[in-house]
Write a protein that holds these residues in place. Structure first.
Motif, PDB file in Angstrom:
ATOM      1  N   THR A   1       0.836  -1.205   0.000  1.00  0.00           N
ATOM      2  CA  THR A   1       0.000   0.000   0.000  1.00  0.00           C
ATOM      3  C   THR A   1       0.868   1.251   0.000  1.00  0.00           C
ATOM      4  N   TYR A   2       1.886   1.237   0.826  1.00  0.00           N
ATOM      5  CA  TYR A   2       2.811   2.365   0.896  1.00  0.00           C
ATOM      6  C   TYR A   2       3.427   2.657  -0.470  1.00  0.00           C
ATOM      7  N   GLU A   3       3.913   1.623  -1.139  1.00  0.00           N
ATOM      8  CA  GLU A   3       4.564   1.818  -2.433  1.00  0.00           C
ATOM      9  C   GLU A   3       3.560   2.234  -3.509  1.00  0.00           C
ATOM     10  N   HIS A   4       2.323   1.801  -3.382  1.00  0.00           N
ATOM     11  CA  HIS A   4       1.297   2.235  -4.343  1.00  0.00           C
ATOM     12  C   HIS A   4       1.121   3.748  -4.277  1.00  0.00           C
ATOM     13  N   PHE A   5       0.969   4.286  -3.084  1.00  0.00           N
ATOM     14  CA  PHE A   5       0.775   5.732  -2.944  1.00  0.00           C
ATOM     15  C   PHE A   5       2.068   6.498  -3.218  1.00  0.00           C
ATOM     16  N   TYR A   6       3.181   5.885  -2.910  1.00  0.00           N
ATOM     17  CA  TYR A   6       4.488   6.469  -3.224  1.00  0.00           C
ATOM     18  C   TYR A   6       4.607   6.687  -4.735  1.00  0.00           C
ATOM     19  N   ARG A   7       4.144   5.703  -5.497  1.00  0.00           N
ATOM     20  CA  ARG A   7       4.253   5.768  -6.951  1.00  0.00           C
ATOM     21  C   ARG A   7       3.261   6.772  -7.546  1.00  0.00           C
ATOM     22  N   ILE A   8       2.001   6.724  -7.101  1.00  0.00           N
ATOM     23  CA  ILE A   8       1.005   7.601  -7.707  1.00  0.00           C
ATOM     24  C   ILE A   8       1.193   9.069  -7.290  1.00  0.00           C
ATOM     25  N   ALA A   9       2.010   9.305  -6.255  1.00  0.00           N
ATOM     26  CA  ALA A   9       2.317  10.689  -5.880  1.00  0.00           C
ATOM     27  C   ALA A   9       3.109  11.387  -6.975  1.00  0.00           C
ATOM     28  N   ASP A  10       3.794  10.589  -7.799  1.00  0.00           N
ATOM     29  CA  ASP A  10       4.533  11.110  -8.961  1.00  0.00           C
ATOM     30  C   ASP A  10       5.552  12.179  -8.541  1.00  0.00           C
ATOM     31  N   LYS A  11       6.417  11.800  -7.592  1.00  0.00           N
ATOM     32  CA  LYS A  11       7.430  12.727  -7.069  1.00  0.00           C
ATOM     33  C   LYS A  11       8.843  12.193  -7.343  1.00  0.00           C
ATOM     34  N   TYR A  12       9.021  11.592  -8.499  1.00  0.00           N
ATOM     35  CA  TYR A  12      10.316  10.970  -8.779  1.00  0.00           C
ATOM     36  C   TYR A  12      11.459  11.980  -8.675  1.00  0.00           C
ATOM     37  N   ASP A  13      11.329  13.117  -9.324  1.00  0.00           N
ATOM     38  CA  ASP A  13      12.412  14.105  -9.320  1.00  0.00           C
ATOM     39  C   ASP A  13      12.713  14.599  -7.912  1.00  0.00           C
ATOM     40  N   GLU A  14      11.671  14.811  -7.116  1.00  0.00           N
ATOM     41  CA  GLU A  14      11.863  15.257  -5.741  1.00  0.00           C
ATOM     42  C   GLU A  14      12.547  14.174  -4.911  1.00  0.00           C
ATOM     43  N   ARG A  15      12.162  12.928  -5.128  1.00  0.00           N
ATOM     44  CA  ARG A  15      12.793  11.816  -4.402  1.00  0.00           C
ATOM     45  C   ARG A  15      14.266  11.683  -4.793  1.00  0.00           C
ATOM     46  N   LEU A  16      14.552  11.877  -6.071  1.00  0.00           N
ATOM     47  CA  LEU A  16      15.934  11.806  -6.526  1.00  0.00           C
ATOM     48  C   LEU A  16      16.750  12.935  -5.897  1.00  0.00           C
ATOM     49  N   ARG A  17      16.170  14.115  -5.819  1.00  0.00           N
ATOM     50  CA  ARG A  17      16.844  15.238  -5.163  1.00  0.00           C
ATOM     51  C   ARG A  17      17.086  14.926  -3.684  1.00  0.00           C
ATOM     52  N   GLN A  18      16.121  14.290  -3.044  1.00  0.00           N
ATOM     53  CA  GLN A  18      16.269  13.913  -1.647  1.00  0.00           C
ATOM     54  C   GLN A  18      17.464  12.972  -1.454  1.00  0.00           C
TER      55      GLN A  18
END
Length: 202
Positions: A108-125
């Motif tokens: 469930t966590y990864e489902h919402f992680y993915r649909i949040a569509d924050k790849y660039d922000e996560r990469l910056r993190q």
């Protein structure tokens, strides 16, 4: 129905436990154990960090108190803390609005992680985690900085920056027995990048 605050806490607990699970091998290396605890508790721990982060923004006015610390070093730490808070808030809100329950599992966590569509922000993190580890390690080699941190504790509390001061001091002390940060920093970056790409199927 659970509140957004409860979802934030549940998310923090989940992430802290996930990091402990995924990096138990690093934490079991004796010289990395204090650093691992700092990473699990002081950056991703299940607690309210808002006061500490507010004080961090004020710390730039007292940067001259910390020998060898540049404003850029502080800005990167604050950016990491702010970005982590924003990403956690967004994810917790999505799960709260979907009413998935605070006992959510990893799928469930990864489902919402993915649909949040924050790849660039996560990469910056991830980039900020790596550069901050290297920068703080460099600063931890300074005995003068360590002395200043110890001596300034009472003063920092008096001027209203006690929590961020304690955060920096714990980070400094966690690195004292570490002679090489590369293995720790690069292992975290590589594993988290692989995980990020898996979740986003890149």
């Amino acid at each position: 129905m659970s509140t957004l605050r409860q979802y934030r806490l549940a998310l923090q607990i989940f992430q802290s436990n996930r990091l402990r699970r995924d990096y138990h091998d690093l934490a079991e290396i004796p010289v990395y154990e204090p650093l691992g605890e700092f990473f699990f508790n002081d950056i991703y721990g299940p607690r309210d960090f808002s006061q500490r982060d507010q004080e961090g923004r004020r710390l730039q006015h007292f940067i001259g108190w910390l020998p060898g610390v540049q404003l850029r070093d502080l800005e990167e730490v604050l950016e990491l803390l702010d970005l982590t808070n924003q990403l956690d808030e967004d994810l917790a809100r999505r799960m709260w609005q979907a009413n998935v329950g605070t006992d959510f599992d990893e799928m469930t966590y990864e489902h919402f992680y993915r649909i949040a569509d924050k790849y660039d922000e996560r990469l910056r993190q991830l980039t900020l985690v790596r550069t901050t580890l290297y920068n703080v390690f460099r600063l931890s080699r300074s005995h003068i900085l360590g002395l200043a941190l110890r001596r300034l504790h009472v003063v920092a509390c008096l001027v209203g920056i006690g929590q961020i001061h304690s955060f920096l001091q714990r980070g400094y002390e966690a690195l004292q027995n570490v002679s090489d940060i590369e293995h720790f920093a690069e292992t975290i970056y590589r594993r988290e990048l692989d995980r990020l790409n898996r979740i986003y199927q890149r």
